[in-house]
Design a protein around this motif. Structure first.
Motif, short mmCIF file in Angstrom:
data_model
loop_
_atom_site.label_atom_id
_atom_site.label_comp_id
_atom_site.label_asym_id
_atom_site.label_seq_id
_atom_site.Cartn_x
_atom_site.Cartn_y
_atom_site.Cartn_z
N THR A 172 0.83 -1.17 0.13
CA THR A 172 0.07 0.15 0.06
C THR A 172 0.76 1.31 -0.16
O THR A 172 0.57 2.16 -0.63
N GLN A 204 -4.66 2.52 -3.83
CA GLN A 204 -4.08 2.91 -2.51
C GLN A 204 -5.27 3.12 -1.30
O GLN A 204 -5.18 2.69 -0.20
N PHE A 215 -6.96 -0.28 -0.54
CA PHE A 215 -6.07 -1.12 0.46
C PHE A 215 -5.97 -0.57 1.82
O PHE A 215 -6.17 -1.23 2.62
#
Length: 578
Positions: free
Chosen positions: A360, A547, A550
């Protein structure tokens, strides 16, 4: 009609008793002098645990903040609240319920005092009865029983002489794991947690029994074909069934197949350990050195005391310096299971979270890769990765692990209680008297995100906070390109006691702490030396959106006996060569 009247009378008596208990507990809480939250339900009530997801949204909508208690009374509330509830109420506050009171602490000095004074604040063993699946063990015992278990269980399996072999096996498993990942046809993997589970199980099996397994094997194995490793893995994945269903039922015919398989797994594991016990007894009677594993060490101390008239007086095992102790065979088996279960959960979740957090936030992969490559530049062959030479130098790899355990410890609070005497605790500069039989919870999650120590970004993933240098900037904000000399000047931050304790602290600190650190460090160092892990984007998804997705998934969890990622299969990653 009479039955209805009797039922109504009994109900009224029960309500009256409940109201009286509530009143008494509230009076006690007021005398403590801490801020109070009143809850009509005990958080550990089984009916509440089962139905809280359905009922909680309705309770939160009650007017006049009547549902305020809900935010601190569900499983996982400490993970969600972090330090926020203490920011509102203070570093110490009391939860009042009909069944008793609980004091929650986020004051580092008070927490250190509680954790280090085991006699004044013992473990409430009734809470840990679920973990006495096969009998008393180090985790569930207290008082003299705990001392007996601690002396035996902490002597050999977790000693420094064992760490070098754990280091080598962890590197070996990591190399096989990475080979498997890179051989995947599409390189898109949703099995990060599953594969970390296999790796951890194999390292623990090697550490405990000196048995080395190759990394991968078929997943769907019938009960009759399970070997020791398969059976133990299956038990660890079905711990709720083991804890909740009596073993006599698991051995009965006409039960669900999943239960029957658990029963067969228990039989397989116990039979294997029983063979080890008998072998160790035979070796000891013959005056031979034992198998140098977890079972051999436990057996030698147990049987030396129990069979003093039969066994030779001279002791040949590595535990000759220990006092003469005694563990029953049930206690030996229970401690073996506890060691495997606790180590398995801690390392599996730490590795899983580490990999997915680094996917991430990829800038931190470069940060640790710089260290790994600098240290192993002329030493790419893992056969030459010496434990004593390299383990102390992988400071950034350890920083990743420490940061993961700060933000996602496998438990959020450590229960203690005041036993049969009132106890004084100083928090926020004031001294409070906690009545006897009161639960006391050092709130790990609150202290791990306490802004007084960890700063304004206490809830953010920033591993560099753990690395200090000789420069004035003790918490470097930038990710630079270090030189060999600058890496040598780096050191790991040691937080003041009471602010960070994922392995607990004091006399009840986890004896497997070093083993977990060695295993996680070795695996991270190998995986990220020459490879990166990256998020697999969905069609038309940007990196920023992935991102964000996640990051949200990393904060979704499920709780069994410990913290687990709720939906790891939806966090698909890919490993690539640097």
């Amino acid at each position: 009609m009479k039955l209805l009247i009797i039922s109504c009378i009994l109900l009224l008596l029960w309500l009256a008793r409940l109201a009286f208990s509530f009143y008494v507990n509230r009076q006690q809480a007021q005398r403590i002098g801490l801020p109070i939250i009143i809850s009509p339900i005990e958080p550990s009530n089984p009916a509440w645990i089962l139905g809280q997801k359905i009922v909680m949204p309705l309770l939160r909508r009650l007017p006049f903040r009547l549902g305020k208690w809900v935010k601190v009374c569900y499983r996982g509330s400490q993970y969600d609240n972090k330090y926020a509830i203490h920011a509102e109420l203070g570093d110490a506050w009391t939860l009042v319920t009909p069944s008793g009171n609980s004091v929650f602490l986020a004051d580092s000095d008070a927490v250190e005092y509680v954790l280090r004074n085991r006699n004044s604040f013992p473990k409430p063993t009734r809470i840990y009865q679920l973990f006495e699946i096969f009998g008393p063990n180090l985790l569930t015992s207290e008082g003299d029983t705990f001392k007996r278990h601690r002396k035996v269980c902490g002597a050999f399996p977790f000693s420094e002489r064992r760490m070098a072999s754990v280091w080598r096996e962890a590197l070996c498993q990591a190399s096989q794991l990475q080979e498997y990942w890179l051989s995947n046809k599409h390189r898109a993997l949703s099995s990060t947690v599953e594969d970390a589970t296999v790796l951890t199980m194999h390292v623990l099996t090697f550490a405990a029994f000196n048995i080395a397994y190759p990394f991968r094997r078929g997943n769907d194995i019938s009960a009759k074909d399970m070997d020791f490793r398969d059976a133990f893995s299956f038990l660890l994945c079905n711990s709720l069934i083991i804890a909740g269903v009596p073993r006599q039922i698991l051995e009965m015919p006409f039960i669900p197949l999943s239960w029957a398989k658990v029963g067969q797994a228990i039989h397989t594991v116990k039979a294997y350990i029983q063979v080890l016990i008998e072998q160790e007894k035979a070796l000891y009677i013959g005056g031979s050195i034992g198998g140098h594993n977890l079972v051999s060490d436990l057996v030698r101390d147990s049987w030396d005391s129990k069979q003093a008239t039969t066994f030779p007086k001279k002791r040949y095992s590595l535990s000759t310096t220990l006092p003469r102790m005694s563990l029953t065979e049930a206690e030996i088996f229970s401690n073996v299971f506890m060691f495997m279960a606790a180590g398995h959960d801690t390392v599996t979740q730490t590795l899983s979270y580490s990999i997915l957090y680094l996917a991430t936030y990829p800038e931190w992969q470069r940060w640790i890769a710089e260290e790994i490559q600098a240290i192993t530049l002329d030493n790419a062959d893992i056969e030459k990765w010496d434990y004593e030479a390299l383990f102390p130098r992988f400071k950034r790899c350890k920083a990743i692990m420490f940061e993961i355990l700060r933000l996602a410890p496998i438990i959020a609070a450590i229960p203690k209680y005041t036993a049969e005497r009132d106890q004084n605790i100083t928090a926020a500069g004031k001294t409070f008297t906690i009545p006897r039989r009161t639960l006391v919870f050092p709130n790990m999650m609150a202290l791990h995100t306490h802004p007084t120590y960890w700063g304004a970004d206490a809830t953010s993933f920033r591993p560099s906070r753990w690395v200090t240098t000789d420069a004035e900037d003790k918490h470097p904000e930038s990710v630079g390109c270090p030189t060999v000399s600058s890496l040598a000047r780096e050191s790991l931050l040691v937080p003041p006691r009471g602010f960070y304790f994922p392995w607990s602290d004091g006399p009840r600190a986890c004896p497997g702490k070093k083993l977990a650190q060695v295993e996680v460090t070795a695996v991270l160092a190998y995986l990220f030396r020459d490879h990166f892990v990256e998020m697999v984007l969905r069609p038309n998804e940007t990196f920023a959106a992935a991102q964000q997705r996640f990051a949200a998934k990393l904060h979704e969890y499920r709780l069994m006996f410990s913290l687990k990622i709720r939906d790891p299969k939806n966090m698909v990653v890919r490993w690539v060569q640097q």
